[in-house]
Design an enzyme around this catalytic site. Structure first.
Site, PDB file in Angstrom:
ATOM      1  N   SER A  12       1.526   4.569   3.326  1.00 56.59           N
ATOM      2  CA  SER A  12       0.967   4.049   4.580  1.00 56.59           C
ATOM      3  C   SER A  12       2.040   3.624   5.565  1.00 56.59           C
ATOM      4  CB  SER A  12       0.045   2.857   4.288  1.00 56.59           C
ATOM      5  OG  SER A  12      -1.007   3.261   3.467  1.00 56.59           O
ATOM      6  N   GLY A  13       3.284   4.064   5.319  1.00 53.46           N
ATOM      7  CA  GLY A  13       4.360   3.745   6.259  1.00 53.46           C
ATOM      8  C   GLY A  13       5.000   2.396   6.013  1.00 53.46           C
ATOM      9  N   LEU A  14       4.761   1.821   4.819  1.00 48.85           N
ATOM     10  CA  LEU A  14       5.315   0.484   4.545  1.00 48.85           C
ATOM     11  C   LEU A  14       6.496   0.529   3.579  1.00 48.85           C
ATOM     12  CD1 LEU A  14       2.094  -1.724   4.358  1.00 48.85           C
ATOM     13  CD2 LEU A  14       3.557  -1.259   6.324  1.00 48.85           C
ATOM     14  N   GLY A  15       7.066   1.697   3.393  1.00 46.88           N
ATOM     15  CA  GLY A  15       8.299   1.791   2.595  1.00 46.88           C
ATOM     16  C   GLY A  15       8.091   1.599   1.109  1.00 46.88           C
ATOM     17  N   SER A  16       6.891   1.915   0.629  1.00 44.65           N
ATOM     18  CA  SER A  16       6.599   1.698  -0.786  1.00 44.65           C
ATOM     19  C   SER A  16       7.563   2.485  -1.697  1.00 44.65           C
ATOM     20  CB  SER A  16       5.145   2.088  -1.047  1.00 44.65           C
ATOM     21  OG  SER A  16       4.947   2.412  -2.367  1.00 44.65           O
ATOM     22  N   SER A  17       7.868   3.736  -1.352  1.00 49.18           N
ATOM     23  CA  SER A  17       8.743   4.530  -2.231  1.00 49.18           C
ATOM     24  C   SER A  17      10.154   3.941  -2.267  1.00 49.18           C
ATOM     25  CB  SER A  17       8.783   5.999  -1.796  1.00 49.18           C
ATOM     26  OG  SER A  17       9.361   6.142  -0.525  1.00 49.18           O
ATOM     27  N   ASP A  67      14.835   3.177   5.573  1.00 51.05           N
ATOM     28  CA  ASP A  67      13.884   2.478   4.694  1.00 51.05           C
ATOM     29  C   ASP A  67      14.597   1.810   3.522  1.00 51.05           C
ATOM     30  OD1 ASP A  67      12.043   3.686   6.327  1.00 51.05           O
ATOM     31  OD2 ASP A  67      10.704   4.301   4.708  1.00 51.05           O
ATOM     32  N   ALA A 104      10.975   0.812  -1.759  1.00 51.95           N
ATOM     33  CA  ALA A 104      10.940  -0.482  -2.453  1.00 51.95           C
ATOM     34  C   ALA A 104      10.898  -0.290  -3.961  1.00 51.95           C
ATOM     35  CB  ALA A 104       9.735  -1.293  -1.973  1.00 51.95           C
ATOM     36  N   PRO A 136       0.832  -1.209   0.000  1.00 50.84           N
ATOM     37  CA  PRO A 136       0.000   0.000   0.000  1.00 50.84           C
ATOM     38  C   PRO A 136       0.867   1.259   0.000  1.00 50.84           C
ATOM     39  CG  PRO A 136      -0.734  -1.548   1.698  1.00 50.84           C
ATOM     40  CD  PRO A 136       0.563  -2.085   1.155  1.00 50.84           C
TER      41      PRO A 136
END
Ligand code: PMV
Length: 301
Positions: free
Chosen positions: A84-89, A132, A91, A81
């Site tokens: 939402s704080g899950l390191g998407s950028s 991150d 990754a 997602p």
């Protein structure tokens, strides 16, 4: 075709304080982004990935001291997602950077990808700690500290749950800035919070290694309280967290947080996951089960 994948991440503890040189513990999770690049005769017309290209390509060109990158098609498929704080950028940047380097036949290694992904994080977030990008590139469970080499940790506790408290309207950059202002205004109070987070992060390392559930629960509860005192957790998230605590579990924000609306994904732990699941069902809260300590950047064959 060249294809790479990278995992999302969670902050077990230490977010925000890590920006000011305190340690944090993060883990790669089993939600991944897949980036595929294939040679093309024409420039890619996919508008969705345009803004990402505008950030990543100049970083790669500068590093390789080249002016042009031959045309290619870019495909991004993500289970992480966004915002939402899950390191998407981090990754997507790392998988994309590795894919472009391979596409250009450049000999890449994790260190190079990590360094370039850090440059991309600077564009996304302004003053990132670098935590991150490190954890999504190298994977595992990581002790991260800005001034020293990160250390891989062992954890006997791997199964956690995420509860969606809603997407924050603030960006990571804005939340980091909010903490900076609070630090300027109330230096002693904020420094105390950072010092306490450091103590808890150190205790967390032992709790994870020993698989000590009670210790973990107590650390997460205290760590979340500190984040609330720091002013990065919104009302909605606080309400959900208090309810989770009533069921015997714990929850905390993971990452920058947010206060105006949602605070992103909440990292939850419960000694009896079924109790937590029935709680989230009753309250219609979107939930995901995750495993910690997953592999970092991977070349997919
Ligand atoms: O919300 P995220 O995944 O962008 O994490 C941000 C974590 C901070 O500690 C607030 C900032 C940083 O650069 O470490």
């Amino acid at each position: 075709m060249i294809s790479f994948s990278a995992p999302g991440k969670i902050h077990l503890l230490g977010e925000h304080a890590v920006v000011y040189g305190k340690p944090a513990v993060l883990a790669a999770i089993d939600l991944r982004v897949h980036v595929k690049i294939s040679p093309s005769r024409h420039a890619d017309l996919n508008k969705e990935s345009d803004s990402l290209k505008k950030i990543i390509e100049p970083i790669v060109k500068k590093e390789l001291k080249i002016k042009k990158i031959p045309p290619y098609d870019l495909k991004i498929l993500s289970e992480i997602p966004v915002g939402s704080g899950l390191g998407s950028s981090a990754a997507v940047s790392s998988a994309y950077i590795a894919a472009i380097l391979s596409f250009l036949n450049v000999k890449w290694n994790l260190e190079l990808v990590n360094n370039l992904a850090y440059e991309a994080e600077k564009v996304f977030h302004g003053n990132p700690s670098g935590a991150d990008n490190f954890v999504v590139v190298y994977g595992g469970v990581v002790w991260f500290h800005k001034q020293t080499e990160p250390v891989k940790l062992s954890s006997q506790i791997k199964q956690f749950m995420l509860i969606d408290s809603g997407k924050p309207v603030e960006s990571t950059k804005e939340m980091v800035e909010k903490v900076r202002i609070k630090l300027q205004e109330s230096r002693i109070e904020v420094q105390k919070i950072f010092d306490d987070q450091e103590r808890l992060v150190k205790e967390l390392v032992v709790a994870l290694k020993d698989g000590n559930q009670n210790q973990l629960i107590s650390i997460i509860r205290q760590g979340e309280k500190n984040l609330e005192s720091l002013g990065v957790v919104g009302r909605k998230a606080q309400n959900i967290i208090r309810l989770v605590e009533k069921t015997g579990g714990v929850a905390k924000i993971s990452g920058a947080g947010g206060v105006k609306s949602g605070s992103g994904m909440l990292l939850c732990y419960h000694p009896h996951p079924k109790t937590l699941l029935s709680f989230t069902k009753t309250h219609y809260l979107p939930t995901l089960s995750i495993a910690l300590g997953e592999k970092g950047l991977l070349l997919c064959r």
